[in-house]
Structure formats: structure tokens, C-alpha cells
Design a protein around this motif. Structure first.
Motif, PDB file in Angstrom:
ATOM      1  N   LEU A  50      14.667   4.536  -8.850  1.00  0.00           N
ATOM      2  CA  LEU A  50      13.893   5.502  -8.530  1.00  0.00           C
ATOM      3  C   LEU A  50      13.822   5.748  -7.111  1.00  0.00           C
ATOM      4  O   LEU A  50      14.067   6.908  -6.562  1.00  0.00           O
ATOM      5  CB  LEU A  50      12.519   5.329  -9.131  1.00  0.00           C
ATOM      6  N   GLN A  71       5.956   5.964  -3.209  1.00  0.00           N
ATOM      7  CA  GLN A  71       5.960   6.818  -4.571  1.00  0.00           C
ATOM      8  C   GLN A  71       4.599   7.391  -4.672  1.00  0.00           C
ATOM      9  O   GLN A  71       3.464   6.697  -4.410  1.00  0.00           O
ATOM     10  CB  GLN A  71       6.288   5.893  -5.897  1.00  0.00           C
ATOM     11  N   GLY A  73       3.692   9.425  -7.640  1.00  0.00           N
ATOM     12  CA  GLY A  73       3.443   9.410  -8.979  1.00  0.00           C
ATOM     13  C   GLY A  73       4.564  10.293  -9.748  1.00  0.00           C
ATOM     14  O   GLY A  73       5.284  10.832  -9.124  1.00  0.00           O
ATOM     15  N   ALA A  74       4.297  10.562 -10.988  1.00  0.00           N
ATOM     16  CA  ALA A  74       4.912  11.230 -11.945  1.00  0.00           C
ATOM     17  C   ALA A  74       4.307  12.268 -12.254  1.00  0.00           C
ATOM     18  O   ALA A  74       3.044  12.474 -12.402  1.00  0.00           O
ATOM     19  CB  ALA A  74       5.468  10.556 -13.148  1.00  0.00           C
ATOM     20  N   VAL A 104       9.364  12.334 -10.347  1.00  0.00           N
ATOM     21  CA  VAL A 104       8.687  11.202  -9.797  1.00  0.00           C
ATOM     22  C   VAL A 104       8.653  11.646  -8.126  1.00  0.00           C
ATOM     23  O   VAL A 104       9.705  12.016  -7.611  1.00  0.00           O
ATOM     24  CB  VAL A 104       9.508   9.960  -9.912  1.00  0.00           C
ATOM     25  N   GLN A 154      -5.550   8.371   2.184  1.00  0.00           N
ATOM     26  CA  GLN A 154      -6.117   7.072   1.659  1.00  0.00           C
ATOM     27  C   GLN A 154      -5.349   5.887   2.197  1.00  0.00           C
ATOM     28  O   GLN A 154      -5.899   4.867   2.933  1.00  0.00           O
ATOM     29  CB  GLN A 154      -6.071   6.946   0.091  1.00  0.00           C
ATOM     30  N   LYS A 157      -5.831   4.607   5.861  1.00  0.00           N
ATOM     31  CA  LYS A 157      -6.807   4.049   6.206  1.00  0.00           C
ATOM     32  C   LYS A 157      -6.909   2.418   5.711  1.00  0.00           C
ATOM     33  O   LYS A 157      -7.735   1.775   6.338  1.00  0.00           O
ATOM     34  CB  LYS A 157      -8.041   4.318   5.058  1.00  0.00           C
ATOM     35  N   ILE A 158      -5.669   2.127   5.349  1.00  0.00           N
ATOM     36  CA  ILE A 158      -5.737   0.623   4.662  1.00  0.00           C
ATOM     37  C   ILE A 158      -4.252  -0.007   5.400  1.00  0.00           C
ATOM     38  O   ILE A 158      -4.060  -0.995   5.539  1.00  0.00           O
ATOM     39  CB  ILE A 158      -5.725   0.406   3.385  1.00  0.00           C
ATOM     40  N   ASP A 236      -7.128  -5.288   5.183  1.00  0.00           N
ATOM     41  CA  ASP A 236      -6.712  -4.222   4.727  1.00  0.00           C
ATOM     42  C   ASP A 236      -7.804  -2.784   4.761  1.00  0.00           C
ATOM     43  O   ASP A 236      -7.986  -2.042   3.826  1.00  0.00           O
ATOM     44  CB  ASP A 236      -6.429  -4.067   2.914  1.00  0.00           C
ATOM     45  N   PHE A 240     -11.509   3.569   8.989  1.00  0.00           N
ATOM     46  CA  PHE A 240     -11.850   5.276   9.315  1.00  0.00           C
ATOM     47  C   PHE A 240     -12.342   5.882   8.157  1.00  0.00           C
ATOM     48  O   PHE A 240     -12.571   5.457   7.179  1.00  0.00           O
ATOM     49  CB  PHE A 240     -10.281   5.792   9.735  1.00  0.00           C
TER      50      PHE A 240
END
Lengths: 240, 240
Positions: A50, A71, A73-74, A104, A154, A157-158, A236, A240
DNA sequence: TTACTTTGTGTCCTAATTACACTATCAAAT
DNA sequence: ATTTGATAGTGTAATTAGGACACAAAGTAA
């Protein structure tokens, strides 16, 4: 139960940053009508991983290698083939009647300078469009774009993935505007600079901007080594 | 290019919490050998949404409805059919030689009391196994489990999904141990309680534990309404 | 009544976050 | 040469959050 197996495609949300706002690569499938614009994507080969398929699709489109890809997601519900009406596209995937497509989705971060649409010699021409201007896309691509924006928000931020959107040498203001564009909220200039400097993952270069009609800015580079050290401690959270 | 389309399956990582540790539902496909244990999963129907397929698989397996489900992503490389050697399983999915399987993985959070293996009247019996004890699974399910744990860790930092793993009424200690189990690190008792109470998303009940051989604990319930208020402000950081 | 177990609580110290405004330095225009 | 316009770059004070830490209270069981 219908015995047809679904087709699998990969679609890529390729983000680019022009030092002011976030942009996405879209393929113009006819007019300038956004409902006819789609994310770059293609069917996967049967022997292909994939992730490799996504890498291939992007390289075929833009010629860029070593792209940051992740990735999302599907996606894909059984009605997708009915909802969209683009017969040409349907043929192009050799679709049997009733066969569905599951896609995907990936998001990708590239330096905009690495892909300049009209300089490209690739078949389908993709173009950069401001994320904010996109309110309609073909198929379920608007949903995918939305998921990509959320994932990016998201993720940044990590992990320090934002650097993939900037040139090797960049200024703190550029980095600042990048974070504001991704997070879609203003960040105080001084607080941002203090925080990013305390993280100690960027290094100043012996170089400044030149030719700008204002005070030239210090240039920095991302310091991967120092970041690796942080991750070893289990860091991690960029706060922010 | 091979013209065979891949099969699509969904696999579910179903987490349960026994007030001490995290557990996962696995299907024992023969002996007690963990390499023969697999995550519950099945092929999707052609007319089915991905999310619905996952919901169906779980309901068929456990009888539980209204389950918290979230997609993790798509897995499956073209060699999967070769890497695994379980001919029975290959037959069960009507696999043509060379056809690959792509699986869309989900994670799910359930109250363990809602599914007690031997009380179930369902065909395949799943059983709860401690997450920490799993070091091997069939197919690529160990990779999927690992991704599920990571996703859960991240997700619990930004959304109060942990309550899906607890009964309606729970104690702060139970919630505390739940967070420690998911995050895999100790959390200071007093600091945890202070933080969770300040969030103001749990409400004390007019009820205490009884029959315990120690000081009975105050019972609480999750306060969904107050949480909804927080999300409207854009709150997405529980600070763990 | 004693032993055992878990609950429930407060303070101090340090670190992080927020809000906020002016000077410095360049190019371009006059 | 001077002015204008634009962005870079900096510090402090007040508030809030985070981390470390110990003991009395309330129940059951022996």
C-alpha cells in the motif's frame, strides 16, 4: 452476497506551504469547477504494498521522490460508484458494473518548490490550490481532505513533521506562519519563538536572508539529530 | 499486472479492562499456541460500509451492540497470503491462488462484563487475553495490535474514550488504573485525581462501594453533557 | 481489638503558559 | 540623505499547570 471483489485505490492529499497558507495538489479533471477536481490517486497493482503504491502515484504525478507520506485510513462506501457520475473515470479503472472502490488515503508533505505544475512533464497536470478555497471535490475526496487536515493537525502536535513543508533553510517567521496555517489559530510570536527554541531541534545557520526590503531574518535548519535524542526519551508532545 | 482484485476484510482489536490490566479479544484457532490466535475479523460484504462491516463482525462474535469503534487504518502487503500458512483459513475466504487480502483494522472499547466468553452462544469462541501476554499472533495481527495500542494511547490523550471500558458507575481508582494501563506508565494518585476532577467531566453519585474489605470508594459517572461543552470550545487536550 | 487494605486529601516547589510593546535593520521611494 | 514601510527580534510579570510527597479514615476479616 455479490462475489465481486472491490478495487483498491490510493488517494493522496499532498500538502504544500507557500509561506502564507496551506495548499493541496489537485488534479483538474476538465473545467475549473471544483466538483471536477480530484485528489491524485490511482489503483494499486496487485503485487504492490500500500505504502509503495502511494509513493509510486506521487512520483508518477510530480516526479518527487523521498516524500513524507503517512496513511490516513481507508475510505469508501458501497454506493460510491453510484454517487459519482464520471463515466470516463469509471472506465479508466476497468470497473465492472456494481464493483466498488475502496481507497486508502495518504497525506503527504512536500516542499512546494519541488513541484511546479507547468514545469512538469507529467501526463496529468496537478495544481496547487489553497486548502481554504476548496469546498467541493469529486467522489468522496472532500471527506478525505478533511480527515487529512485533522490528522495533520494532531500529528504536528506530537512530531516535527512541519519541516517537510519548508526548505532546508527557513526563518522562524516562516515556521511560525506554518504552524498557524496548520493549526488554524493564531500563535503569539514571542511565545512561539521561545517554545520552539527551547525544544532545541533547530539550529541557526551562519546566514541571513538577503534582498528583503526589511530587516533580514536569521536562517535556521532542522536538527534531526537532536530530535532523535528527544524521541529516545519518549518525548511526544510539542505543546501546541 | 495481475488482474485479480484483492479481498477486503475487517479485523477488530477489542479492548477490555478488568480493573487491573488491558485485555484483548482473540480467537483461538486450535491450540493455545499464540501463533494460532487471531484477531476477530471477516471479509466484508460487497454492499457494506467499512464501519458497518466492523460493527457486524463484532456483533456476530460477541452479541454486543452499540460498540465504540474507530478505524485504525488499512494493512496488508501482497505477500501476506504467502507468509501465512494456514490453508484452512485461505480456503475459508475462497482465496484464489495469488489473491491478496487487505484488511481494514478497527479498535473497539467494550465493558468486559458485556462479553463473557463461555456464556456466549456464538460459533467461534473468543477469549480475553492480557495485552502484555501477547507476543505472537497469526497473520499480521501482531502489527495491527501494536498499531491499535498506539492509536489508543494517542486518542485517550485527546478524548475521554476510556469510559467505554468502564461500567456506568466506577471509582476514581478504577479510572486511575485504566489510564495507567493504557499509557503504560505510573501516574501519581493525587495528581491524577486533581486533574480529572478539574476537567469536570465526571459526577459523583449518591452511592459508594459496598462489601469491599476496606474503605468504600465514592462512585462516579461520566458526564457526557459537560464534556460536549468542552469540545465546543475546541478543547482537545487531557494533558496526560 | 487488631491487622489489613484501599480511599481520600493538601502543600510546596518548579516549570510552563499567557499577555503584551517597542527597537533594530533592511530596501525602496522621495 | 532622509523618510517610509515592512518585518525581525527581544523580556517581564502574572497566572496556571505539573510533579513530588505522607498520613489519617473507613471498611472487612481474623
Amino acid at each position: 452476497m455479490n462475489e465481486l471483489n472491490p478495487h483498491i485505490s490510493v488517494d493522496c492529499v499532498v500538502f504544500g506551504f507557500d509561506f502564507e497558507k496551506l495548499n493541496v495538489l489537485v488534479i483538474d479533471r476538465g473545467s475549473n469547477d471544483t466538483s471536477r477536481m480530484a485528489l491524485p490517486g490511482n489503483l494499486i497493482y496487485n503485487y504492490e504494498h500500500l505504502d509503495e503504491a502511494a509513493t509510486r502515484v506521487l512520483e508518477e504525478l510530480t516526479g518527487i521522490k523521498n516524500i513524507y507520506l503517512e496513511q490516513i485510513g481507508a475510505f469508501g462506501d458501497p454506493l460510491r460508484a453510484k454517487k459519482q457520475s464520471d463515466q470516463e473515470w469509471l472506465k479508466s479503472i476497468r470497473s465492472e458494473p456494481g464493483a466498488r472502490v475502496i481507497t486508502v488515503a495518504y497525506f503527504s508533505l512536500v516542499k512546494m518548490a519541488d513541484y511546479i505544475p507547468h514545469a512538469s512533464s507529467f501526463a496529468k497536470v496537478a495544481s496547487w490550490v489553497s486548502v481554504k478555497e476548496i469546498s467541493l471535490l469529486a467522489f468522496d475526496h472532500l471527506e478525505i481532505l478533511s480527515a487529512a487536515k485533522d490528522t495533520l493537525k494532531q500529528k504536528i502536535k506530537i512530531q516535527p513533521i512541519g519541516f517537510n513543508l519548508l526548505p532546508e533553510k527557513f526563518t522562524l517567521s516562516q515556521l511560525h506562519r506554518l504552524y498557524e496555517a496548520i493549526l488554524e489559530k493564531p500563535l503569539d510570536k514571542r511565545n512561539f519563538r521561545r517554545k520552539i527554541q527551547k525544544l532545541d531541534i533547530i539550529s541557526p545557520l551562519r546566514e541571513k536572508q538577503s534582498g528583503v526590503p526589511h530587516k533580514p531574518s536569521q536562517l535556521y535548519k532542522f536538527n534531526k539529530e537532536k530530535y532523535e535524542l528527544l524521541t529516545k526519551i519518549g518525548f511526544d508532545n510539542f505543546g501546541f
